[in-house]
Design an enzyme around this catalytic site. Sequence first.
Site, mmCIF file in Angstrom:
data_model
loop_
_atom_site.group_PDB
_atom_site.id
_atom_site.type_symbol
_atom_site.label_atom_id
_atom_site.label_comp_id
_atom_site.label_asym_id
_atom_site.label_seq_id
_atom_site.Cartn_x
_atom_site.Cartn_y
_atom_site.Cartn_z
ATOM 1 N N HIS A 93 0.835 -1.210 0.000
ATOM 2 C CA HIS A 93 0.000 0.000 0.000
ATOM 3 C C HIS A 93 0.870 1.259 0.000
ATOM 4 O O HIS A 93 1.242 1.772 1.051
ATOM 5 C CB HIS A 93 -0.903 -0.036 1.242
ATOM 6 N N HIS A 146 1.473 5.195 -2.247
ATOM 7 C CA HIS A 146 0.986 6.163 -3.236
ATOM 8 C C HIS A 146 2.193 6.945 -3.734
ATOM 9 O O HIS A 146 2.651 7.862 -3.066
ATOM 10 C CB HIS A 146 -0.011 7.134 -2.599
ATOM 11 N N PHE A 147 2.701 6.581 -4.895
ATOM 12 C CA PHE A 147 3.897 7.257 -5.422
ATOM 13 C C PHE A 147 3.553 8.437 -6.335
ATOM 14 O O PHE A 147 4.446 9.093 -6.866
ATOM 15 C CB PHE A 147 4.826 6.248 -6.121
ATOM 16 N N ARG A 148 2.251 8.705 -6.528
ATOM 17 C CA ARG A 148 1.794 9.952 -7.176
ATOM 18 C C ARG A 148 2.242 10.134 -8.623
ATOM 19 O O ARG A 148 2.207 11.261 -9.137
ATOM 20 C CB ARG A 148 2.269 11.187 -6.385
ATOM 21 N N ASN A 186 -5.040 5.929 -7.196
ATOM 22 C CA ASN A 186 -5.681 7.256 -7.128
ATOM 23 C C ASN A 186 -4.714 8.363 -7.537
ATOM 24 O O ASN A 186 -4.450 9.288 -6.790
ATOM 25 C CB ASN A 186 -6.278 7.507 -5.737
ATOM 26 N N LYS A 232 -8.548 -1.466 -5.988
ATOM 27 C CA LYS A 232 -8.809 -0.637 -4.809
ATOM 28 C C LYS A 232 -10.212 -0.094 -4.878
ATOM 29 O O LYS A 232 -10.656 0.400 -5.922
ATOM 30 C CB LYS A 232 -7.801 0.528 -4.773
ATOM 31 N N HIS A 289 -10.742 0.858 1.098
ATOM 32 C CA HIS A 289 -10.651 1.973 2.031
ATOM 33 C C HIS A 289 -11.982 1.973 2.761
ATOM 34 O O HIS A 289 -12.996 2.414 2.228
ATOM 35 C CB HIS A 289 -10.421 3.303 1.304
ATOM 36 N N ASP A 326 1.065 2.756 3.756
ATOM 37 C CA ASP A 326 0.146 3.751 3.202
ATOM 38 C C ASP A 326 0.919 5.054 2.939
ATOM 39 O O ASP A 326 0.422 6.154 3.233
ATOM 40 C CB ASP A 326 -1.073 3.976 4.101
ATOM 41 N N HIS A 369 2.783 14.534 0.471
ATOM 42 C CA HIS A 369 2.244 15.802 -0.041
ATOM 43 C C HIS A 369 3.345 16.848 0.076
ATOM 44 O O HIS A 369 4.294 16.671 0.837
ATOM 45 C CB HIS A 369 1.031 16.242 0.787
#
Length: 413
Positions: A55, A57-59, A89, A137, A170, A281, A285
């Site tokens: 899990h 989030h490497f954007r 996402n 997901k 989620h 997770d 940002h």
Amino acid sequence: MQETVYSGIFYYLGEFRELEVLVRDGRIERVGMDIRGFPVKRLPGAVLPAGTDIHVHFRDPGETEKEDFETGSLSAIYGGTTTVFDMPNNAVPVDNYEVFREKLARVRGRSYADFGLYTMFTGSNEEVISRETSGIKVFMGGSTNSVVVPEIDERKARALDSFNVPVAFHAEDQGCLAAHQVEARDTREYNRSRPLECEVAAGKAVDSLKIRKRVVAHMTYPYLSAESSVVREVTPHHLLLHDSMGLGPLGKVNPPLRDKPTVEANLEAYLRGYYTVLSSDHAPHTQEDKEEFEYARAGIVGVETRIPLMLALVKKKVLDMKVLIETACSNPAEVMGIRKGRIDVGYYADFMCVDLNSMRRVNEERLHSKNPWTPFNGFDAVFPETVIMRGQTVLDRYEAIEEPLGEFVRDLK
Ligand SMILES: [Zn+2]
């Protein structure tokens, strides 16, 4: 053909033993003593299976000012994780095979860790989900760049199950979130605005679904039966951080940090082996995104500190090494169907060498994420000294090699 015998003190069948491990073309072929006829390489410290993080989030693509696949995956390697599974996402959500294919093409050749990619379920896109997807997901409650699917009826459950890949939820109930929504100015108010009851409602709904491989992501409390076949995921921040620590925007995350007694109960459950997987997770940002609590984006970085924080707990005899290895290495690999996470014949030679006597503190300025600001700054941690991925040394004396050798997990069969 490449053959090497690694000698060292390996974590093998639940204990540490002096062993020799023959690795051929990236896989473990033999485990024993006195394996002769091959070049021998001595590994330092205690040799553990390297980690898998299901899990992150490497954007990338879309929000590469926050992170990209190079910085995210390099961060993983420095934290002893050789395989990551990236969430869908993105700014343009990965919800069909074309976007999936584009993302895969973009990421291939740039990742330091082996990787898989998820696809987002939008409630009706099952016909266009790539059959190459590593997982699916579902956002039952709103979060960053998500399409919310509040309910999974039987038809949807059947469609999701047919992919035979893990379906990660989620789990926060959207109706419940809407009923509690207030403008939150700190972590305590944020906790009240997304209370545990919303998580319990959604998580219990997931538990009852007829989907074989279902994962309840980032649980903040052990509210499901330990007998359930659902994969129970927990993050370091929901085990070690609570809402009275004055963390400000850095502590804003979905689901929120809970109050101290809840977090203590969650940690106690983790320590006794209740959870299946420990995931970061990892959700970076920019600093501007994290300025004012009310408007701050939710998410905490963690792919590099996930294992090191827990190794510090092992050193302090709070956490059993067995629980750490199962939740951070063996179980996540098994959930995703990859031959990693165990030091045994047939598995990939993914190792991390750690010296439990070299306790350090997390220094966010020395982490490798593009936005490494973390509420764990200053926490005790044990970082790996050497990391090996499929028989290749990717971190040597605390320094990563400069070649991105990560492969898409489907190419690893
Ligand atoms: Zn997430």
